[in-house]
Design a protein around this motif. Structure first.
Motif, PDB file in Angstrom:
ATOM      1  N   GLY A 107       0.833  -1.206   0.000  1.00 38.22           N
ATOM      2  CA  GLY A 107       0.000   0.000   0.000  1.00 38.22           C
ATOM      3  C   GLY A 107       0.857   1.241   0.000  1.00 38.22           C
ATOM      4  N   THR A 108       0.459   2.283  -0.704  1.00 35.73           N
ATOM      5  CA  THR A 108       1.282   3.477  -0.870  1.00 35.73           C
ATOM      6  C   THR A 108       1.553   4.203   0.451  1.00 35.73           C
ATOM      7  N   GLU A 109       0.640   4.162   1.405  1.00 34.61           N
ATOM      8  CA  GLU A 109       0.914   4.871   2.654  1.00 34.61           C
ATOM      9  C   GLU A 109       2.080   4.238   3.414  1.00 34.61           C
ATOM     10  N   VAL A 111       4.727   2.962   1.797  1.00 30.09           N
ATOM     11  CA  VAL A 111       5.928   3.319   1.021  1.00 30.09           C
ATOM     12  C   VAL A 111       6.388   4.716   1.390  1.00 30.09           C
ATOM     13  N   THR A 112       5.442   5.629   1.537  1.00 29.65           N
ATOM     14  CA  THR A 112       5.784   7.047   1.804  1.00 29.65           C
ATOM     15  C   THR A 112       6.022   7.338   3.278  1.00 29.65           C
ATOM     16  N   GLY A 113       5.701   6.383   4.147  1.00 29.83           N
ATOM     17  CA  GLY A 113       5.899   6.583   5.572  1.00 29.83           C
ATOM     18  C   GLY A 113       4.759   7.335   6.240  1.00 29.83           C
ATOM     19  N   ASP A 114       3.618   7.452   5.544  1.00 30.31           N
ATOM     20  CA  ASP A 114       2.471   8.160   6.112  1.00 30.31           C
ATOM     21  C   ASP A 114       1.657   7.306   7.080  1.00 30.31           C
ATOM     22  N   ALA A 115       1.982   6.031   7.204  1.00 28.54           N
ATOM     23  CA  ALA A 115       1.218   5.139   8.085  1.00 28.54           C
ATOM     24  C   ALA A 115       1.508   5.494   9.535  1.00 28.54           C
ATOM     25  N   GLU A 116       0.494   5.360  10.359  1.00 19.03           N
ATOM     26  CA  GLU A 116       0.672   5.672  11.786  1.00 19.03           C
ATOM     27  C   GLU A 116       0.992   4.434  12.571  1.00 19.03           C
TER      28      GLU A 116
END
Length: 116
Positions: A107-109, A111-116
């Motif tokens: 999932g892209t979140e 990859v970008t590190g936006d996951a919490e």
């Protein structure tokens, strides 16, 4: 001229039964429903942060599409929409694929590190 039923060595009833069965199994796979089912599973896997491939989607219960190239179209469209990103490849464990390459997705979140 020989008719289909009169050809030597051909059991026309068995051939017709096999053809009818193949035709009905093709009709049973509705590509629109397949797409919705497959997309739902891919989006759940993407949201989970797991690395996955088409084999993982199959293992989650998604049946085979009417045409095998629908797998590629599914992943390409979800990538274009920004839901998933490729992160590598692995070899397929399915006999039919003869150790062909499978792309690995996440999932892209994640990859970008936006996951919490």
């Amino acid at each position: 001229m020989a008719t289909r039923e009169s050809r030597p060595g051909v059991d026309s009833r068995a051939a017709r039964k096999a053809f009818d069965g193949a035709e009905s199994s093709i009709d049973a796979v509705d590509s629109d429903n397949w797409r919705a089912d497959a997309e739902e599973v891919v989006l759940m896997l993407a949201a989970s942060g797991q690395v996955f491939d088409a084999e993982r989607v199959r293992a989650a219960g998604v049946r085979e599409p009417a045409a095998p190239n629908q797998w590629g179209a599914l992943f390409a469209s979800l990538r274009k929409a920004g839901y998933i990103e490729p992160i590598g490849t692995t070899t397929s464990g399915r006999r039919q694929r003869h150790a062909g390459l499978n792309r690995l997705w996440i999932g892209t979140e994640f990859v970008t590190g936006d996951a919490e």
